[in-house]
Write an enzyme that holds these catalytic residues in place. Structure first.
Site, mmCIF file in Angstrom:
data_model
loop_
_atom_site.group_PDB
_atom_site.id
_atom_site.type_symbol
_atom_site.label_atom_id
_atom_site.label_comp_id
_atom_site.label_asym_id
_atom_site.label_seq_id
_atom_site.Cartn_x
_atom_site.Cartn_y
_atom_site.Cartn_z
ATOM 1 N N LYS A 22 62.466 44.256 15.611
ATOM 2 C CA LYS A 22 63.796 44.851 15.400
ATOM 3 C C LYS A 22 64.596 44.822 16.701
ATOM 4 O O LYS A 22 65.764 44.437 16.710
ATOM 5 C CB LYS A 22 63.644 46.295 14.907
ATOM 6 C CG LYS A 22 64.970 47.028 14.757
ATOM 7 C CD LYS A 22 64.800 48.463 14.305
ATOM 8 C CE LYS A 22 64.293 49.361 15.407
ATOM 9 N NZ LYS A 22 64.401 50.793 15.104
ATOM 10 N N ASP A 313 57.549 54.430 20.738
ATOM 11 C CA ASP A 313 57.439 54.149 19.298
ATOM 12 C C ASP A 313 55.984 53.964 18.878
ATOM 13 O O ASP A 313 55.523 54.559 17.906
ATOM 14 C CB ASP A 313 58.256 52.907 18.919
ATOM 15 C CG ASP A 313 59.755 53.206 18.881
ATOM 16 O OD1 ASP A 313 60.129 54.384 19.030
ATOM 17 O OD2 ASP A 313 60.544 52.263 18.709
#
Length: 427
Positions: A22, A313
């Site tokens: 992403k 993350d």
């Protein structure tokens, strides 16, 4: 609300080719749009965040074509700053990787553009970035709450001496770095506070170099950027696999392998989240590295106490992996979790307690002691893709787990649960 119950999984084995990153996909799309020439992007991620970026670029007059599976994009660059013909409103969902870079890039030249998004986007701070852009001459108004989207941008960014707070999100610095070369004047960016998720800045600098722009980086404290430059298309660009998405499969291998091999990232990857594999190794798993793969084999897992600032993350995946480790795991320096898709520290602590863990939630840390036996629970996902994927790992016990709103994984990994099922042997 839709839900998905995962039955206990006895073993996880096999290989998976990861969807595109992403972080890399949205940076590459924006740079390709700003560049001279046509760029062919391959292994582009097909997800909500990327669709929001593509829709915004289209509204700004950028021409592109997508393959049927949306993983190849042929994009014709603008050869400079993006221009809106007249006033424009862009809806960016909950895509931080679109909101922050576009907020900066659209301050070049004279536009009148409103950036808005979902209710959660209006709770994600952007004040530090706006302050920095204003120092460079940008005209920006808050339309609702001070320091949060929606924003009205009216151009005016020319460069100059700028300070940016690095302690909340590295995306603010990324946005300034990608915009500054196109400003008319040189820009000096000074970073205040401890820079979070520094490896994401390396992704930005790497991609800028691929598109022909290099800047002087002084120990991540000061960046000197020549103004009046142009980005140039590299022609073709292959988007690396998503290292954060790899974390769930590597963790599954550590807990219930077999051996799980992820392809599309490896020792040559530019993404900091590949360091997640080192954390699994510290916990007791066996890791094998290749240039474009990482493999993880099950080991007896023990608790760790670590600073996770560099991989915020992927660190979420360690929080649920800790349910299978002996002892109490502490993840530190993760305040940044609080300003993501949801307040991830609160969400993680709440849901871990539901499955029986003893959890201490601090301002910027979480401490997790696993129970003797995990409990079945309905896991709230808070419209956060990573919460859904992290808690799928609970099924690697002798207890089922129910994931509420499982389709929220569409943000980065629409077919995650199908891929996990493909590699799993039921108990």
């Amino acid at each position: 609300m839709e839900s998905l119950t995962l039955q206990p999984i006895a073993r996880v084995d096999g290989a998976i080719n990861l969807p595109g990153s992403k972080s890399v996909s949205n940076r590459a799309l924006l740079l390709a749009a700003l560049a001279c020439g046509k760029t062919v992007l391959t292994n582009l991620l097909d997800s909500d965040d990327v669709r929001h970026m593509l829709n915004a670029l289209s509204a700004l007059g950028i021409n592109y074509t997508l393959s049927a599976d949306r993983t190849r994009c042929d994009i014709t660059g603008n050869g400079g700053p993006l221009r809106a013909s007249g006033a424009l409103e862009l809806f960016l969902g909950n895509a931080g990787t679109a909101m922050r870079p576009l907020a900066a890039a659209l301050c070049l030249g004279q536009n009148e553009i409103v950036l808005t998004g979902e209710p959660r986007m209006k709770e994600r701070p952007i004040g530090h970035l706006v302050d920095s852009l204003r120092q460079g001459g940008a005209n920006i108004d808050y339309l609702e709450q001070e320091n949060y989207p929606p924003l009205r941008l009216r151009g005016g960014f020319i460069g100059g001496d700028i300070e940016v707070d690095g302690s909340v999100s590295s995306q603010f610095l990324t946005a300034l770095l990608m915009t500054a070369p196109l400003a008319p004047e040189d820009t000096i960016i000074r970073v205040k506070g401890e820079l979070v998720s520094k490896p994401y800045i390396d992704i930005t600098l790497n991609l800028m170099k691929t598109f022909g722009v290099e800047i002087a980086n002084h120990h991540y404290q000061q960046f000197v950027v020549k103004g009046g430059q142009q980005y140039h298309s590299p022609g073709r660009y292959l988007v690396e696999g998503d290292a954060s998405s790899a974390s769930y499969f590597l963790a599954a291998g550590a807990i219930k392998g077999g051996t799980v091999k992820v392809t599309g990232i490896g020792r040559k990857s530019m993404q900091g989240d590949i360091r997640f594999a080192d954390v699994l190794e510290k916990m007791g798993a066996t890791i094998t590295w290749g240039d474009d793969f990482i493999a993880c084999t099950r080991g007896e897992l023990h608790a760790i106490d670590m600073d996770m600032n560099h991989i915020p993350d992927a660190a979420m995946t360690i929080a649920t992996t800790a349910l299978f480790a002996k002892g109490t795991t502490t993840l530190r320096n993760i305040y940044n979790w609080r300003v993501k898709e949801t307040d991830r520290l609160f969400a993680m602590a709440t849901e871990l307690r539901k499955v029986g863990a003893e959890v201490e939630e601090g301002h910027d840390y979480i401490r997790i002691t696993p129970p003797a036996k995990l409990h079945h629970a309905d896991i709230g996902t808070y419209n956060d893709h990573r919460m859904a994927m992290c808690f799928s790992l609970v099924a690697l016990s002798d207890t089922p787990v129910t994931i509420l709103d499982p389709k929220c994984t569409a943000k980065t990994f629409p077919d995650y649960f199908e891929q996990l099922a493909r590699m799993s042997t039921p108990a």
